[in-house]
Design a protein around this motif. Sequence first.
Motif, PDB file in Angstrom:
ATOM      1  N   MET A 151       0.992  -0.910  -0.128  1.00  0.00           N
ATOM      2  CA  MET A 151      -0.071  -0.233   0.476  1.00  0.00           C
ATOM      3  C   MET A 151       0.990   0.904  -0.047  1.00  0.00           C
ATOM      4  SD  MET A 151      -3.796  -1.031   0.385  1.00  0.00           S
ATOM      5  CE  MET A 151      -4.573   0.240   1.619  1.00  0.00           C
ATOM      6  N   ASN A 187       2.915   4.498   2.935  1.00  0.00           N
ATOM      7  CA  ASN A 187       3.337   4.259   4.131  1.00  0.00           C
ATOM      8  C   ASN A 187       4.731   4.633   4.095  1.00  0.00           C
ATOM      9  OD1 ASN A 187       4.148   1.793   3.990  1.00  0.00           O
ATOM     10  ND2 ASN A 187       1.892   1.824   2.885  1.00  0.00           N
ATOM     11  N   THR A 223       7.290   2.076   2.155  1.00  0.00           N
ATOM     12  CA  THR A 223       7.984   2.126   1.214  1.00  0.00           C
ATOM     13  C   THR A 223       9.350   1.908   0.298  1.00  0.00           C
ATOM     14  OG1 THR A 223       5.881   3.454   0.389  1.00  0.00           O
ATOM     15  CG2 THR A 223       7.272   3.062  -1.054  1.00  0.00           C
ATOM     16  N   SER A 271      -6.405  -0.351   3.991  1.00  0.00           N
ATOM     17  CA  SER A 271      -5.769   1.083   5.177  1.00  0.00           C
ATOM     18  C   SER A 271      -6.386   1.936   6.820  1.00  0.00           C
ATOM     19  CB  SER A 271      -6.012   2.589   4.418  1.00  0.00           C
ATOM     20  OG  SER A 271      -5.551   2.470   3.276  1.00  0.00           O
ATOM     21  N   TRP A 281      -2.980  -2.547   7.315  1.00  0.00           N
ATOM     22  CA  TRP A 281      -2.490  -3.676   6.648  1.00  0.00           C
ATOM     23  C   TRP A 281      -2.324  -3.174   5.828  1.00  0.00           C
ATOM     24  CZ3 TRP A 281      -7.010  -7.677   6.969  1.00  0.00           C
ATOM     25  CH2 TRP A 281      -7.536  -7.266   7.975  1.00  0.00           C
ATOM     26  N   ASN A 282      -0.897  -3.173   5.632  1.00  0.00           N
ATOM     27  CA  ASN A 282      -0.241  -2.599   4.915  1.00  0.00           C
ATOM     28  C   ASN A 282       0.724  -3.193   3.232  1.00  0.00           C
ATOM     29  OD1 ASN A 282      -0.458   0.343   4.929  1.00  0.00           O
ATOM     30  ND2 ASN A 282       1.022  -0.428   7.016  1.00  0.00           N
ATOM     31  N   THR A 283       1.539  -4.259   3.688  1.00  0.00           N
ATOM     32  CA  THR A 283       2.392  -5.593   3.432  1.00  0.00           C
ATOM     33  C   THR A 283       1.739  -6.813   2.734  1.00  0.00           C
ATOM     34  OG1 THR A 283       4.214  -4.286   3.510  1.00  0.00           O
ATOM     35  CG2 THR A 283       4.962  -5.864   2.382  1.00  0.00           C
TER      36      THR A 283
END
Length: 385
Positions: A31, A34, A37, A338, A342-344
């Motif tokens: 995502m 954040n 990245t 988001s 939860w991002n990865t």
Amino acid sequence: MKIIVIADDITGAAEIAGIANSAGLKTKLVMAGNDITGGLLCDKHLNDVVIFATDTRQMPEQDAVNEIEKLTSLCVGGRKCGKDFILFKKTDSALRGHIMEECNAIIRNSFYNKVLLLPQNPSKGRIVRGGKYYINNVPLNETLFANDPEFPTKTADVRGYGITDAENEGDIIKLVEAADKKTLFAGGADLFKVVIGNVLKNVETLPTVAKSDSIDLADLPKFLMVCGSTQSTNVVEKPLCRQYDVVECNMPEDVFLGKAGSEAWLSELLSKYPQRNLALTINYPSQGGRDFAIRLRKTMAEVVKGLLQDNTVTQAGKVSPRIFIIIEGGATAFEILSTLGWNTFNVEKEHFPGVVELSNHDARIILKPGSYPWKGLLDNEMDFI
């Protein structure tokens, strides 16, 4: 050769991730926006394919351009496009979003000086012939996309986008092979398949896809389905939903119209269906335009967060990893993930083109674009996972 993909929504990003994973490439979906990245891009053990899911399709145009410029600069910094890596811009196949503005933002901040834009997907009956876009031989402006609440299609003529005719995979292959290294590839899944095919031509042995720690889904106590589309979908009689004893819960009319907030629906769900597995649906016709749509997906996200926090065991402030969630609709999925933080994600498998299963330490997640059919996704029990 590394491939970095910038997608304008999460289901498009997941579709690309499924293609890369099926090709045997180590793939990570992130995502964008954040703190991790930059770390991913600087990591010397960078995956073969890193896909950044932005939400720029839902942003105002200038905000979308700013986001793409920032992400492009981060991706390109210290690297040589065409030598060290390829940058691919995933766009909506039905031309929703700020497509040309985002492509131009990449060109202004990168090695590329032109774009080959091919959003059409002949494998799904989406072609461009004579400068006009057709879906299963129906002009684009005569399909359901004409009623999209945020990007309604007014014409099938796509010549203003500079889109070249392509009616089959052979047409796309010829266009890709004729492009030089300073051409940015932008478009849909069929274009991406051809691009990675070219990248892999000279690779004798494909890399081994790294598998994440598996979750025994047979032991999962929480199943949640979220249908972000405003079109009614009867899913609870499907075998998978019957296996989890799923209850379908339509958004209350007062919440849909904005007369009541998400807390009203959440309170109702928690009181009526404690510990039950749910399918959340909207089940009202689309109305109200962009602001209305934004409010609906934020409402869904807030309700999902409340359900997971209330019905799962928490560890160090995070929800338990024993969650299985299916989300329909890209904008809704991005808002939910988001909101949950939860991002990865690791890519587990591609069930069908565009329908992809991801995982992180919290959950197993299946994402489905709102405009794609369910096919057999819900027609089996655990053997399809």
